[in-house]
Scaffold this active site. Structure first.
Site, PDB file in Angstrom:
ATOM      1  N   MET A 262      43.038  65.486  91.577  1.00 53.30           N
ATOM      2  CA  MET A 262      43.560  66.417  90.572  1.00 53.30           C
ATOM      3  C   MET A 262      42.908  66.146  89.212  1.00 53.30           C
ATOM      4  O   MET A 262      42.687  67.062  88.430  1.00 53.30           O
ATOM      5  CB  MET A 262      45.076  66.253  90.430  1.00 53.30           C
ATOM      6  CG  MET A 262      45.866  66.481  91.690  1.00 53.30           C
ATOM      7  SD  MET A 262      47.589  65.931  91.491  1.00 53.30           S
ATOM      8  CE  MET A 262      48.181  67.026  90.210  1.00 53.30           C
ATOM      9  N   ALA A 263      42.663  64.878  88.930  1.00 52.06           N
ATOM     10  CA  ALA A 263      42.054  64.467  87.665  1.00 52.06           C
ATOM     11  C   ALA A 263      41.346  63.144  87.887  1.00 52.06           C
ATOM     12  O   ALA A 263      41.720  62.363  88.755  1.00 52.06           O
ATOM     13  CB  ALA A 263      43.119  64.331  86.579  1.00 52.06           C
TER      14      ALA A 263
ATOM     15  N   ALA B   3      40.893  55.245  86.721  1.00 58.39           N
ATOM     16  CA  ALA B   3      41.506  55.682  87.990  1.00 58.39           C
ATOM     17  C   ALA B   3      41.399  57.184  88.141  1.00 58.39           C
ATOM     18  O   ALA B   3      41.032  57.897  87.202  1.00 58.39           O
ATOM     19  CB  ALA B   3      42.968  55.246  88.015  1.00 58.39           C
ATOM     20  N   GLN B   4      41.716  57.658  89.340  1.00 51.12           N
ATOM     21  CA  GLN B   4      41.838  59.095  89.559  1.00 51.12           C
ATOM     22  C   GLN B   4      43.125  59.369  90.322  1.00 51.12           C
ATOM     23  O   GLN B   4      43.704  58.476  90.952  1.00 51.12           O
ATOM     24  CB  GLN B   4      40.623  59.670  90.264  1.00 51.12           C
ATOM     25  CG  GLN B   4      40.374  59.220  91.669  1.00 51.12           C
ATOM     26  CD  GLN B   4      39.048  59.786  92.209  1.00 51.12           C
ATOM     27  OE1 GLN B   4      38.102  60.029  91.463  1.00 51.12           O
ATOM     28  NE2 GLN B   4      38.981  59.993  93.519  1.00 51.12           N
ATOM     29  N   VAL B   5      43.566  60.638  90.263  1.00 58.27           N
ATOM     30  CA  VAL B   5      44.886  61.006  90.779  1.00 58.27           C
ATOM     31  C   VAL B   5      44.747  62.056  91.878  1.00 58.27           C
ATOM     32  O   VAL B   5      43.987  63.027  91.738  1.00 58.27           O
ATOM     33  CB  VAL B   5      45.769  61.552  89.631  1.00 58.27           C
ATOM     34  CG1 VAL B   5      47.122  61.998  90.163  1.00 58.27           C
ATOM     35  CG2 VAL B   5      45.948  60.488  88.552  1.00 58.27           C
TER      36      VAL B   5
ATOM     37  N   ASP C   8      50.938  56.068  74.369  1.00 56.61           N
ATOM     38  CA  ASP C   8      49.788  56.938  74.660  1.00 56.61           C
ATOM     39  C   ASP C   8      50.280  58.372  74.821  1.00 56.61           C
ATOM     40  O   ASP C   8      49.970  59.045  75.811  1.00 56.61           O
ATOM     41  CB  ASP C   8      49.096  56.448  75.939  1.00 56.61           C
ATOM     42  CG  ASP C   8      47.654  56.966  76.050  1.00 56.61           C
ATOM     43  OD1 ASP C   8      47.114  57.435  75.029  1.00 56.61           O
ATOM     44  OD2 ASP C   8      47.084  56.914  77.151  1.00 56.61           O
TER      45      ASP C   8
ATOM     46  N   LYS D 114      47.934  57.544  92.265  1.00 57.65           N
ATOM     47  CA  LYS D 114      46.925  57.086  91.301  1.00 57.65           C
ATOM     48  C   LYS D 114      46.161  55.919  91.908  1.00 57.65           C
ATOM     49  O   LYS D 114      46.766  54.914  92.312  1.00 57.65           O
ATOM     50  CB  LYS D 114      47.610  56.660  89.998  1.00 57.65           C
ATOM     51  CG  LYS D 114      46.651  56.408  88.846  1.00 57.65           C
ATOM     52  CD  LYS D 114      47.423  56.213  87.541  1.00 57.65           C
ATOM     53  CE  LYS D 114      46.482  56.027  86.354  1.00 57.65           C
ATOM     54  NZ  LYS D 114      47.235  55.891  85.082  1.00 57.65           N
TER      55      LYS D 114
ATOM     56  N   ALA E 223      39.508  59.855  85.632  1.00 61.59           N
ATOM     57  CA  ALA E 223      39.216  59.203  84.345  1.00 61.59           C
ATOM     58  C   ALA E 223      38.428  57.921  84.592  1.00 61.59           C
ATOM     59  O   ALA E 223      38.010  57.644  85.719  1.00 61.59           O
ATOM     60  CB  ALA E 223      40.514  58.921  83.603  1.00 61.59           C
TER      61      ALA E 223
END
Length: 537
Positions: free
Chosen positions: A130-131, A136-138, A287, A152, A133
């Site tokens: 889904m995303a 990590a990624q999700v 954050d 995650k 970075a």
């Protein structure tokens, strides 16, 4: 092989920094200015140079250097107390978006982290992220119970990359600190060390999951903030499984209006959530940018991404609250005294000089309407001014400043008429009353009562034991002094029942079995009488 990789990485960094003229920016006014000419001898630096503004050149260089440097730039962007304004603004534009890693790596990381196959862990799992970075990624998935979740996954082999790049950052920081006089004020080595700790903490999904669990408990049953559920049996150091949030991103104001969400109410709630986290819970989401905040259909906020959380010492909490209240009452003398009392500046700082400096920075702000005053920028300016007097800004205060700026920006995006002070002042005044007023006194007595009750019967015996020990050690005590001590012991024994009665009255007053307010006359009478008996000589 490791040394060769580091050497190649250093060459690439040198080429990028030279292309964007960062070498000239750093060394031109230093005793290492010769390095700029020397650097041009390397063939990889013979190409054209960027002529963008200095802030833009720094941002572009960090983007080209890769995800770890991007995250470092994002961390730096929060240090507006250290950086020139134009550089801080450009660094704030950095986006932590990275190409996704191979889906087979995701599956391998999940199966290794959870100790079971993806099919055993989830009913459905989408290998397309889904995303994605830098850390990590999700992925979206469904549990066997039918619950929708997000998974995650930490990037494979990311830790060696972080260690290599951070090692190079330390080398650059030491070089800059040695070469540039003004750099010592910016503490580049300490900034890199702070960044290293933060980014390594983000690698641990168990730590992030624990942060989410704590925040969820703090807001249990709240109509302000919802924190998604963590599924611990599907969570490890490299994998975290969390309830999926179905909401509208806080930045999508058109969708919020279409959904019937009151934006003015929503902006005020955001401010209350921030101050509740900072002052009541002492555990805040550090954050809170728009990508991490959603709004649920019932109007509650929902937060994700709990890798960076902040806490404050109780003393810092109180001094911050008093600073805010004193500032908005224009009591600059009190602001100065608080900085010295809290040791944010050295004890030998002259209070009148600090007061004058703070007044010169803050007084011009009052020419603008109160709703146009940035609470976050006020805090930043106070820190900047205090730094001239030797203040060392602590990491937790920097996180607080960053979070306050984020919250204020979100609030004014939702409601440009938001008067943050109008919302915050009653909260801070109530909090101060609870901490240092009658309620705070009663609360502290309650907290310490078990210890006092346990220790009180021991006091006569402790005095007697001390006298015996002194006597056996051959300590010479004048007869008159000994008589006084024995008299004190006898007096203590006579008042033993009085002491017990005093404790009993206070306990009964604090824990009355019937509905009564703390300030009811009966309760006050019990507390005062009990206190009198305890303190009576």
């Amino acid at each position: 092989m490791k040394l060769v990789k580091k050497l190649l990485r250093l060459i690439k960094i040198n080429r990028i920094l030279t292309h964007y003229q960062i070498d000239r920016l750093i060394f031109e006014q230093s005793r290492f200015s010769w390095f700029i000419v020397f650097n041009m001898l390397f063939p990889w630096n013979w190409g054209s140079k960027s002529d963008a503004s200095r802030g833009e050149r720094i941002r572009l260089a960090l983007e080209e250097l890769g995800p770890i440097f991007i995250k470092f730039g994002q961390a730096l962007s929060t240090r507006k107390d250290l950086l020139p304004y134009d550089i801080a603004i450009e660094l704030a534009k950095l986006q932590d978006d990275c190409p996704p890693f191979d889906e087979n790596h995701s599956l391998q990381m999940i199966e290794h982290g959870l100790g079971k196959t993806v099919g055993e862990a989830f009913a459905t799992f989408n290998p397309v992220p889904m995303a994605s970075a830098s850390i990590a990624q999700v992925h979206e998935a469904t549990m066997h119970t039918g619950t929708e979740v997000v998974v995650k996954v930490v990037r494979p082999d990311i830790k060696p990359i972080i260690e290599q790049d951070v090692s190079i950052m330390f080398s650059l920081a030491h070089l800059i600190e040695a070469a540039v006089k003004i750099a010592k004020r910016l503490h580049p080595v300490e900034v890199v060390a702070e960044f290293e700790k933060t980014i390594l903490d983000e690698l641990d999904m168990m730590r992030e999951a624990a942060n989410a669990g704590q925040l969820k408990r703090n807001f249990e049953g709240s109509d302000l903030l919802y924190v998604p559920e963590i599924y611990w049996d599907l969570t490890s150091e490299s994998v975290m499984t969390m309830e999926r949030i179905r909401g509208i991103r806080i930045s999508e104001t058109d969708k919020l209006i279409e959904s019937g969400i009151d934006l003015t109410d929503l902006s005020a709630k955001g401010v209350i959530i921030f101050f509740t986290q900072v002052f009541k819970h002492n555990f805040f989401h550090a954050d809170m940018h728009p990508g991490n905040i959603f709004v649920l259909p019932d109007g509650r906020y929902a937060a994700i991404d709990f890798g960076i959380m902040g806490t404050l010492m109780p003393e810092d909490q109180r001094y911050l609250a008093e600073n805010f209240l004193a500032f908005f009452n224009r009591n600059y003398l009190r602001v100065s005294e608080l900085h010295i009392e809290s040791e944010w500046v050295p004890k030998d700082t002259r209070v009148n000089e600090l007061e004058s400096a703070i007044r010169s920075v803050c007084e011009p702000i009052w020419d603008r309407p109160l709703k146009d005053i940035s609470f976050g920028l006020v805090l930043m300016r106070l820190f900047q001014t205090a730094r001239r007097f030797g203040m060392e800004v602590q990491p937790q205060l920097v996180l607080l400043q960053k979070t306050l700026l984020n919250i204020e920006g979100l609030g004014r995006q939702l409601d440009d008429e938001l008067d943050l002070w109008d919302t915050a002042k009653p909260f801070l005044e109530d909090w101060m009353q609870e901490r240092v007023g009658p309620k705070g006194l009663v609360k502290k007595v309650k907290e310490n009562m078990p210890f006092w009750m346990e220790q009180a019967p021991e006091i006569p015996g402790m005095l007697h034991s001390t006298l015996n020990r002194l006597n056996h050690q051959g300590v010479s005590i004048q007869s008159e002094q000994l008589a006084r001590l024995e008299q004190a012991i006898n007096k203590q024994s006579r008042h033993h029942k009085q002491l017990a009665l005093g404790f009993a009255l206070i306990v009964f007053g604090l824990f009355m079995p019937f509905e009564v307010d703390y300030y009811n006359w009966v309760q006050i009478g019990l507390l005062v009488t009990g206190g009198y008996l305890l303190l009576k000589k």
